[in-house]
Scaffold this active site. Structure first.
Site, PDB file in Angstrom:
ATOM      1  CG  ASP A 134      -7.859   0.938   3.829  1.00  0.00           C
ATOM      2  OD1 ASP A 134      -8.176   1.390   2.487  1.00  0.00           O
ATOM      3  OD2 ASP A 134      -7.323   1.407   4.552  1.00  0.00           O
ATOM      4  CD  GLU A 167      -6.517  -2.739 -44.918  1.00  0.00           C
ATOM      5  OE1 GLU A 167      -7.407  -3.726 -44.447  1.00  0.00           O
ATOM      6  OE2 GLU A 167      -6.846  -1.487 -44.029  1.00  0.00           O
ATOM      7  CD  GLU A 209      -3.197   1.328  -2.576  1.00  0.00           C
ATOM      8  OE1 GLU A 209      -4.039   0.165  -2.043  1.00  0.00           O
ATOM      9  OE2 GLU A 209      -2.287   1.295  -1.532  1.00  0.00           O
ATOM     10  CG  HIS A 210      -4.693   5.101  -0.380  1.00  0.00           C
ATOM     11  ND1 HIS A 210      -3.748   3.826   0.069  1.00  0.00           N
ATOM     12  CD2 HIS A 210      -5.927   4.016  -0.246  1.00  0.00           C
ATOM     13  CE1 HIS A 210      -4.583   2.553   0.393  1.00  0.00           C
ATOM     14  NE2 HIS A 210      -5.418   2.859  -0.294  1.00  0.00           N
ATOM     15  CG  HIS A 233     -11.205  -8.255 -46.139  1.00  0.00           C
ATOM     16  ND1 HIS A 233     -10.218  -9.268 -46.335  1.00  0.00           N
ATOM     17  CD2 HIS A 233     -11.479  -8.306 -44.599  1.00  0.00           C
ATOM     18  CE1 HIS A 233      -9.899  -9.866 -45.188  1.00  0.00           C
ATOM     19  NE2 HIS A 233     -10.791  -9.171 -43.933  1.00  0.00           N
ATOM     20  CB  THR A 277      -1.298  -0.201   1.435  1.00  0.00           C
ATOM     21  OG1 THR A 277      -1.637   1.095   1.159  1.00  0.00           O
ATOM     22  CG2 THR A 277      -0.057   0.678   2.428  1.00  0.00           C
TER      23      THR A 277
END
Length: 441
Positions: free
Chosen positions: A373, A427, A339-340, A432, A248
């Site tokens: 949390d 292409e 993270e925080h 196709h 953390t």
């Protein structure tokens, strides 16, 4: 700035410096042990589980966790008994947390949208749940029934039908899973739980273990130590993952208006998770920095996990960063991508708009990370190690697959025919174009 006898938080003075992302990252190093450093060991553990299955999981539990469990898969009756035995206060807390996370997760759902591109030409966007998920609930230095909620509830809201939980063996319970973890799982209606931890658990989810009835999953989520983060990196591609939620981190942006006791309390609260936890204060106030350092020293020495906290706070990943002003603090935070992130300033909201690189942002003295949390309604499974630059906290999204449904009438196809023909020929893929032309022969 005076430093206490602990030399608790080292000082990094960036005042007067030309700040860029790379310079900030060099100045604020992460823990010495990151997922890349253990990747070789982790790959060996995962391969061991793939080859030897149940026997490998039992051996790894004995070697790394709380001893050899009586069985890898927890009997359903043990889960039911644990749920029935939950203390009333814990049951109530889990129910409140689950309801809040469920409401916040429901708000993340996307509704099907159909785009009309012309007469008879439409494309629908829809989101479908994955078939089966494996949720990791850590249990090394602490026990996390809250992580059961944070993993299970978004999966349920997304509509996932197959949910399995892994959690490490606990020595205090004879190698079994912690009963509060089992009780939380039962409370949420999950009865597929395995006593397995670390990299082996992630490998088991990815490859399956037929001997214990564990089918491979489609997505693995959940927080863990550096080995869990490395294992998720190793199996990504074979299965989906949420993020590398490893040790953390908390970064607090504060100015002279902040209460140093509250800042110190929040830094200590995250440091108690892990010796590799990072606790960083970024401030333009030398006076606040000195006051926070003193408060941290006092609080850290008195807290329950004093030795663990001391190791975390005195390590290279923690410290106080002095900057010239609030805008410099924003630059530092975005480069670090914590993270925080807490913002404890006299006027936080002008800063919050620019604080884009963080797993979750907590604004003002009434929003400590500890609230997130447990009971804020937000999810506490968040990206660490700087991955918040490109990864998000756990939500319904990892459990959903976006799918496009194409619905064109022949008249609408006729209108698009020359576009397909031109691009297919350009292409070098003429078949196709032929596939479209065949419908009008």
């Amino acid at each position: 700035m005076p430093v206490g006898f602990w030399t608790v938080l080292r000082t990094i003075d960036l005042r007067g410096s030309a700040l860029d992302a790379e310079a900030v990252r060099r100045a604020l190093p992460r823990p010495e042990q990151d997922p890349a450093t253990v990747q070789g060991d982790v790959l060996a553990l995962i391969e061991d589980v793939r080859v030897r299955g149940e026997q490998a999981l039992l051996d790894q539990a004995d070697r790394f966790d709380g001893g050899r469990p009586p069985a890898v898969r927890v009997p359903v009756e043990e889960i039911v008994a644990a749920e029935q035995g939950l203390p009333d206060d814990i049951r109530a807390a889990l129910e409140i947390t689950s309801e809040r996370v469920r409401r916040a997760s429901t708000a993340q759902l996307s509704q099907p949208v159909t785009t009309e591109l012309g007469e008879g030409a439409r494309v629908q966007q829809r989101w479908l749940p994955v078939r089966r998920v494996g949720l990791y609930v850590p249990g090394g230095r602490a026990v996390y029934p809250s992580s059961v909620v944070m993993n299970v509830v978004p999966a349920q809201v997304a509509g996932v039908r197959g949910i399995a939980i892994a959690t490490p063996a606990q020595r205090a319970f004879g190698g079994r899973a912690h009963p509060v973890i089992l009780g939380a799982a039962g409370l949420l209606g999950v009865h597929e739980v395995y006593v397995m931890g670390g990299a082996g658990a992630i490998g088991a989810f990815a490859h399956g273990v037929p001997a214990v009835g564990l089918d491979p999953v489609d997505v693995v989520t959940g927080p863990g130590n550096v080995f869990v983060a490395a294992a998720k990196r190793a199996v990504a591609g074979l299965v989906g993952i949420d993020s590398e939620a490893g040790p953390t981190e908390i970064l607090v942006i504060a100015d002279g208006a902040a209460d140093p006791e509250l800042v110190a309390a929040d830094l200590v609260s995250q440091a108690e998770h892990d010796v590799l936890a990072a606790a960083v204060l970024v401030t333009d106030s030398a006076a606040l920095a000195e006051a926070v350092d003193a408060a941290v020293e006092r609080r850290a020495a008195a807290t329950f996990h004093a030795e663990r906290v001391r190791t975390s706070l005195t390590a290279r990943q923690s410290g106080i960063v002095l900057v010239d002003d609030a805008r410099a603090a924003v630059v530092v935070s975005n480069a670090y991508a914590p993270e925080h992130l807490e913002v404890q300033t006299a006027d936080p909201w002008p800063l919050v708009a620019d604080l884009t690189e963080a797993g979750a942002v907590f604004v003002g003295p009434g929003s400590p990370v500890s609230l997130g949390d447990y009971a804020a309604g937000s999810n506490h499974v968040l990206p660490t190690g700087g991955t918040a630059r490109f990864a998000a906290g756990l939500s319904v999204r990892p459990f959903l697959r976006q799918q496009q449904v194409v619905d064109y009438s022949l008249d609408a196809l006729r209108e698009a025919r020359p576009v397909v023909r031109a691009l297919a020929d350009a292409e070098g893929l003429p078949a196709h174009g032929d596939a479209v032309d065949a419908r009008f022969s």
